[in-house]
Write a protein that holds these residues in place. Structure first.
Motif, PDB file in Angstrom:
ATOM      1  N   PRO A  14      31.840 -33.818 -65.517  1.00 63.71           N
ATOM      2  CA  PRO A  14      30.599 -33.044 -65.476  1.00 63.71           C
ATOM      3  C   PRO A  14      29.360 -33.903 -65.741  1.00 63.71           C
ATOM      4  N   GLY A  15      28.229 -33.207 -65.837  1.00 59.52           N
ATOM      5  CA  GLY A  15      26.977 -33.863 -66.186  1.00 59.52           C
ATOM      6  C   GLY A  15      25.943 -33.811 -65.088  1.00 59.52           C
ATOM      7  N   HIS A  16      24.907 -32.959 -65.271  1.00 57.57           N
ATOM      8  CA  HIS A  16      23.843 -32.876 -64.268  1.00 57.57           C
ATOM      9  C   HIS A  16      22.458 -32.788 -64.923  1.00 57.57           C
ATOM     10  N   GLU A  17      22.352 -33.288 -66.137  1.00 57.79           N
ATOM     11  CA  GLU A  17      21.057 -33.431 -66.812  1.00 57.79           C
ATOM     12  C   GLU A  17      20.978 -34.890 -67.264  1.00 57.79           C
ATOM     13  N   VAL A  18      20.793 -35.762 -66.293  1.00 59.43           N
ATOM     14  CA  VAL A  18      21.011 -37.196 -66.494  1.00 59.43           C
ATOM     15  C   VAL A  18      19.690 -37.961 -66.559  1.00 59.43           C
ATOM     16  N   GLY A  47      19.193 -34.378 -61.460  1.00 57.27           N
ATOM     17  CA  GLY A  47      19.565 -33.009 -61.793  1.00 57.27           C
ATOM     18  C   GLY A  47      20.892 -32.606 -61.185  1.00 57.27           C
ATOM     19  N   CYS A  48      20.961 -31.360 -60.714  1.00 55.39           N
ATOM     20  CA  CYS A  48      22.256 -30.799 -60.307  1.00 55.39           C
ATOM     21  C   CYS A  48      22.668 -31.147 -58.884  1.00 55.39           C
ATOM     22  N   MET A  49      21.789 -31.783 -58.102  1.00 48.82           N
ATOM     23  CA  MET A  49      22.151 -32.089 -56.721  1.00 48.82           C
ATOM     24  C   MET A  49      21.760 -33.510 -56.352  1.00 48.82           C
ATOM     25  N   ILE A  50      22.552 -34.113 -55.455  1.00 49.23           N
ATOM     26  CA  ILE A  50      22.296 -35.503 -55.081  1.00 49.23           C
ATOM     27  C   ILE A  50      22.184 -35.702 -53.576  1.00 49.23           C
ATOM     28  N   ASP A  51      22.282 -34.624 -52.801  1.00 49.93           N
ATOM     29  CA  ASP A  51      22.077 -34.750 -51.359  1.00 49.93           C
ATOM     30  C   ASP A  51      22.070 -33.368 -50.724  1.00 49.93           C
ATOM     31  N   SER A  52      21.570 -33.314 -49.493  1.00 42.81           N
ATOM     32  CA  SER A  52      21.623 -32.109 -48.668  1.00 42.81           C
ATOM     33  C   SER A  52      21.624 -32.576 -47.221  1.00 42.81           C
ATOM     34  N   CYS A  53      21.706 -31.647 -46.284  1.00 43.07           N
ATOM     35  CA  CYS A  53      21.833 -32.062 -44.887  1.00 43.07           C
ATOM     36  C   CYS A  53      20.552 -32.689 -44.351  1.00 43.07           C
ATOM     37  N   ARG A  54      19.404 -32.345 -44.918  1.00 38.36           N
ATOM     38  CA  ARG A  54      18.075 -32.848 -44.536  1.00 38.36           C
ATOM     39  C   ARG A  54      17.590 -32.322 -43.179  1.00 38.36           C
ATOM     40  N   GLU A  55      18.387 -31.513 -42.489  1.00 36.51           N
ATOM     41  CA  GLU A  55      18.057 -31.122 -41.120  1.00 36.51           C
ATOM     42  C   GLU A  55      17.732 -29.647 -40.938  1.00 36.51           C
ATOM     43  N   CYS A  56      18.263 -28.770 -41.792  1.00 37.29           N
ATOM     44  CA  CYS A  56      18.020 -27.336 -41.626  1.00 37.29           C
ATOM     45  C   CYS A  56      16.597 -26.986 -42.072  1.00 37.29           C
ATOM     46  N   ALA A  57      16.162 -25.770 -41.746  1.00 37.75           N
ATOM     47  CA  ALA A  57      14.796 -25.352 -42.076  1.00 37.75           C
ATOM     48  C   ALA A  57      14.509 -25.400 -43.579  1.00 37.75           C
TER      49      ALA A  57
END
Length: 251
Positions: A61-65, A88-98
């Protein structure tokens, strides 16, 4: 590959134990971070115990880094070696959707949704409509470790003067409470009621007060009334029917 160490659990009924593993080297747009502090969010406990029935093991775990940048990729422009940064809690996304293009990556509409700091994408390949994983990994290992490698777009600068151990909880608990107040444009003179006075409640009270609001916290614990007073906000016991009656329709 980078040799790394952290604390992980291998099944739902085991304790967190020292775990040695390898992380990929920083790519052109990645930042390598030496972890200094990581907050403990209750969702970390839920995930480690598989209480949401979606945990991928080993689970780290760990997302307050919060940590310092030790290496940057050749094309990184937002951060430099020595910077104090947070993840935080996320490190990537698709970058392409709206939603991603609008800056709302947490609403990523790709088949796998966004990539969590630990426990892999929100929608793993086996549950994705096309059965694929655009991120190329079914599991991610989080901030209970000594090093992270993250794309620069998901790394935040920590302001000078803000102690790293104080900054860490802001990356989840702080954002969770700040976001709705920002959305509803809380301002000086507004009344804000906060139900529960634990970790998030404390941060919510501080943030609302800083915005100039008149703050009341509702708690089941008598001792926390003194803590509310110390923070300069009103405190009400949830079993105090007269106090609750007086506050009816106030918020």
């Amino acid at each position: 590959m980078i040799k790394a160490r952290g604390y992980a659990t291998k099944h739902s009924f085991s304790r967190l134990k020292l775990f040695e593993f390898e992380r990929e080297e920083a790519g052109a747009h990645d930042v390598e971070i030496k972890v200094m502090f990581c907050g403990v969010c209750h969702s970390d406990i839920h995930q480690a115990k598989n209480e949401w029935s979606n945990t991928v093991y080993p689970c780290m775990p760990g997302h307050e880094v919060v940590g310092t940048v030790t290496k940057v990729g050749a094309d990184v422009t937002r951060h430099a070696v020595g910077d104090m940064v947070g993840v935080g809690c996320m490190i990537d996304s698709c970058r392409e959707c709206a939603p991603c293009k609008a800056g709302d990556q947490n609403y990523c509409e790709s088949g796998n949704s966004w990539l969590a700091t630990y426990n892999g994408p929100m929608v793993p390949a086996k549950k994705a409509p096309d059965g694929k994983n655009i991120y190329g990994r079914d599991n991610t290992l989080g901030g209970y470790s000594d090093v992270l490698v993250v794309n620069e777009d998901f790394v935040l600068k920590i302001p000078q003067g803000l102690a790293p151990e104080v900054a860490a909880p802001i990356l989840c608990a702080g954002v969770t409470t700040y976001s709705p107040m920002k959305h509803w444009k809380v301002k000086a003179g507004d009344k804000v009621g906060i139900v529960g006075f634990g970790g998030l409640g404390h941060l919510a009270a501080k943030i609302a007060k800083a915005m100039g609001a008149e703050v009341t916290v509702f708690t089941t614990t008598k001792e926390k009334l003194d803590e509310a007073k110390r923070l300069g906000v009103a405190g009400v016991l949830e079993k105090d029917k007269e106090a609750l009656k007086a506050l009816k329709s106030s918020f």
